[in-house]
Write a protein that holds these residues in place. Structure first.
Motif, PDB file in Angstrom:
ATOM      1  N   MET A 285       0.847  -1.194   0.000  1.00  0.00           N
ATOM      2  CA  MET A 285       0.000   0.000   0.000  1.00  0.00           C
ATOM      3  C   MET A 285       0.877   1.236   0.000  1.00  0.00           C
ATOM      4  O   MET A 285       1.980   1.218   0.545  1.00  0.00           O
ATOM      5  N   ALA A 286       0.352   2.278  -0.598  1.00  0.00           N
ATOM      6  CA  ALA A 286       1.000   3.587  -0.502  1.00  0.00           C
ATOM      7  C   ALA A 286       0.491   4.277   0.758  1.00  0.00           C
ATOM      8  O   ALA A 286      -0.580   3.934   1.273  1.00  0.00           O
ATOM      9  N   PRO A 287       1.241   5.248   1.293  1.00  0.00           N
ATOM     10  CA  PRO A 287       0.739   6.000   2.448  1.00  0.00           C
ATOM     11  C   PRO A 287      -0.588   6.671   2.106  1.00  0.00           C
ATOM     12  O   PRO A 287      -0.858   7.023   0.954  1.00  0.00           O
ATOM     13  N   GLN A 288      -1.436   6.845   3.125  1.00  0.00           N
ATOM     14  CA  GLN A 288      -2.731   7.526   2.982  1.00  0.00           C
ATOM     15  C   GLN A 288      -3.661   6.788   2.024  1.00  0.00           C
ATOM     16  O   GLN A 288      -4.381   7.386   1.237  1.00  0.00           O
ATOM     17  N   THR A 289      -3.628   5.463   2.096  1.00  0.00           N
ATOM     18  CA  THR A 289      -4.587   4.633   1.378  1.00  0.00           C
ATOM     19  C   THR A 289      -5.283   3.744   2.396  1.00  0.00           C
ATOM     20  O   THR A 289      -4.895   3.685   3.556  1.00  0.00           O
ATOM     21  N   ASN A 290      -6.336   3.046   1.965  1.00  0.00           N
ATOM     22  CA  ASN A 290      -7.047   2.158   2.891  1.00  0.00           C
ATOM     23  C   ASN A 290      -7.529   0.902   2.173  1.00  0.00           C
ATOM     24  O   ASN A 290      -7.616   0.858   0.938  1.00  0.00           O
ATOM     25  N   ILE A 291      -7.869  -0.100   2.972  1.00  0.00           N
ATOM     26  CA  ILE A 291      -8.305  -1.387   2.443  1.00  0.00           C
ATOM     27  C   ILE A 291      -9.383  -1.951   3.357  1.00  0.00           C
ATOM     28  O   ILE A 291      -9.348  -1.737   4.574  1.00  0.00           O
ATOM     29  N   GLY A 292     -10.383  -2.623   2.791  1.00  0.00           N
ATOM     30  CA  GLY A 292     -11.406  -3.267   3.616  1.00  0.00           C
ATOM     31  C   GLY A 292     -12.810  -3.101   3.105  1.00  0.00           C
ATOM     32  O   GLY A 292     -13.053  -3.009   1.902  1.00  0.00           O
TER      33      GLY A 292
END
Length: 439
Positions: free
Chosen positions: A121-128
């Motif tokens: 992941m890159a910084p300031q990303t999200n998953i879910g």
């Protein structure tokens, strides 16, 4: 000595031949190559084909790895599973990189990330946020909800386990709709690495041995070949938008109905046929609910019937209601990214009903008007008696006689009461009561 030189020459030739036979392994400057595939879109059959083709290219051209640069709100479960199966069977390391900053891998995107050999992941990303939902956007309830959620949780949990990631945190993305930022995902063991850019990512993972396939990555300083969707793929992807499909079907319906009302116009029928074909293409790509499709066909039947059996708008209203119901359930569980918007469905149905209502009003008004074709259209019009007993009507001179058989008086205003077979007019005088009197 010559024999040694000959053997050296042959060895060098064989080495160069081997390199030439596998041009994808090394770039022209001797650096390894990595295929970076951009996917900023929904997960659907078109994007599934795009990703699978990229995996095949990475395998066939001997790339050191394939990086899927992912930003997606989710999509179809069937397409997601197709991509996952292709990743698991790939003979090249697959890296899923949620990027650039501000991106997310939601729903189906989270499952795809769990299937990668390296999840990044890159910084300031999200998953879910991978909890399955119904077509209406609400949580699926009771036994059906438990069945679907448990299946999805087991699926993503097994992918996490096989890739040595946090199983419970992965399952929570389904059962609890958990969503993790990049740093939290790394701490929990959902992803393997955080990197700001693709080159930085390749430097960080160089030398990593993947689980379970055991690939040893050699990606430091790799040449990056970027891949994006072609124009044709983007066009096809555009056509599978549920709202656009519904709009195309409605335009097709309007065009055909207008052509049935006015045979020979050609243009409405042509536009309608093209729109129907485009709409049917979208229906062929996306999973369709039979009940929704039947309701849409019933709505079309109501609208067409209104053109031939006027019911003062009753069939148009029934068609509009049926159209909205059919549009809302047209796509069989396709996830939150593939629903027809309620405002769009109501707007299209209302437009269809209003257009048909307007057309029927004009048709009834025309039916009540006197015949305006040929000389019979002159009946009821007024004229003026001119010289020689002729009557001027609509700028033309006609032979005429009065109803009572009286003589025609020059300058008198008369009304056409009848047109005889010999095209002689039968006129009656216009009384002063029917004409404006001067003050």
């Amino acid at each position: 000595m010559p024999a040694r030189r000959l053997r050296g020459f042959l060895a060098a030739s064989l080495l160069l031949g081997a390199l030439a036979a596998a041009p994808g392994v090394l770039a022209q400057d001797g650096a390894t190559r990595v295929l970076a595939v951009e996917l900023e879109n929904d997960i659907n059959p078109v994007t599934q084909e795009y990703v699978e083709d990229a995996v095949s290219r990475a395998e066939d051209d001997g790339y050191a790895a394939m990086v899927l640069v992912l930003d997606t709100p989710g999509g179809l479960a069937s397409s997601m599973r197709g991509i996952v199966k292709r990743f698991l069977a790939a003979e090249v390391p697959i890296i899923v990189y949620v990027a650039p900053p501000g991106s997310s891998a939601d729903s189906a995107g989270a499952v795809i990330t769990m299937a990668a050999d390296v999840a990044a992941m890159a910084p300031q990303t999200n998953i879910g946020s991978s909890t399955p939902i119904s077509l209406s956007g609400e949580d699926i309830s009771d036994d059906l909800r438990r069945k679907i959620v448990n299946d999805a949780a087991a699926y993503i949990g097994e992918l996490a386990r096989e890739h040595d990631r946090n199983v419970e945190a992965a399952r929570d993305m389904v059962t609890e709709a958990s969503n993790y930022g990049a740093r939290e995902a790394l701490e929990l063991g959902i992803v393997d690495v955080i990197a700001p850019t693709v080159p930085a990512l390749l430097e960080k993972i160089d030398g990593t041995k993947t689980v379970p396939k055991g690939f040893v990555l050699e990606t430091a300083g790799a040449q990056i070949d970027e891949v994006e969707m072609t124009f044709w793929q983007r066009a096809r992807d555009f056509l599978v938008d549920p709202n656009l499909i519904t709009l195309m079907l409605s335009i097709g319906l309007i065009g055909i109905v207008v052509e049935l009302w006015n045979p020979g116009l050609v243009f409405p029928g042509t536009v309608g046929a093209i729109s129907l074909i485009l709409g049917l293409y979208g229906l062929q790509v996306l999973p369709v609910s039979l009940a929704g499709l039947l309701l849409m066909l019933l709505a079309a039947g109501f609208f067409v019937a209104e053109a031939f059996v006027p019911t003062h708008g009753a069939l148009s209203v029934a068609g509009a209601v049926t159209f909205v119901l059919g549009a809302l359930i047209l796509f069989d569980p396709a996830g939150d990214a593939y629903q027809v918007s309620m405002p769009v469905a109501i707007g299209i149905a209302a437009t269809l009903a209003l257009l048909l209502g307007f057309a029927m009003t004009r048709a009834l008004r025309a039916a009540r008007m006197p015949v305006a074709v040929g000389v019979q259209g002159m009946v009821g019009t007024e004229g003026v008696v001119v010289r020689g007993g002729m009557v001027q009507v609509n700028g033309e001179l006609w032979s005429a006689r009065t109803v009572e058989g009286a003589s025609l008086v020059t300058g008198e205003h008369v009304r056409v009461e009848e047109v005889e077979e010999d095209l002689r007019l039968v006129v009656g005088s216009v009384t002063n009561a029917n004409r404006e009197e001067p003050d």
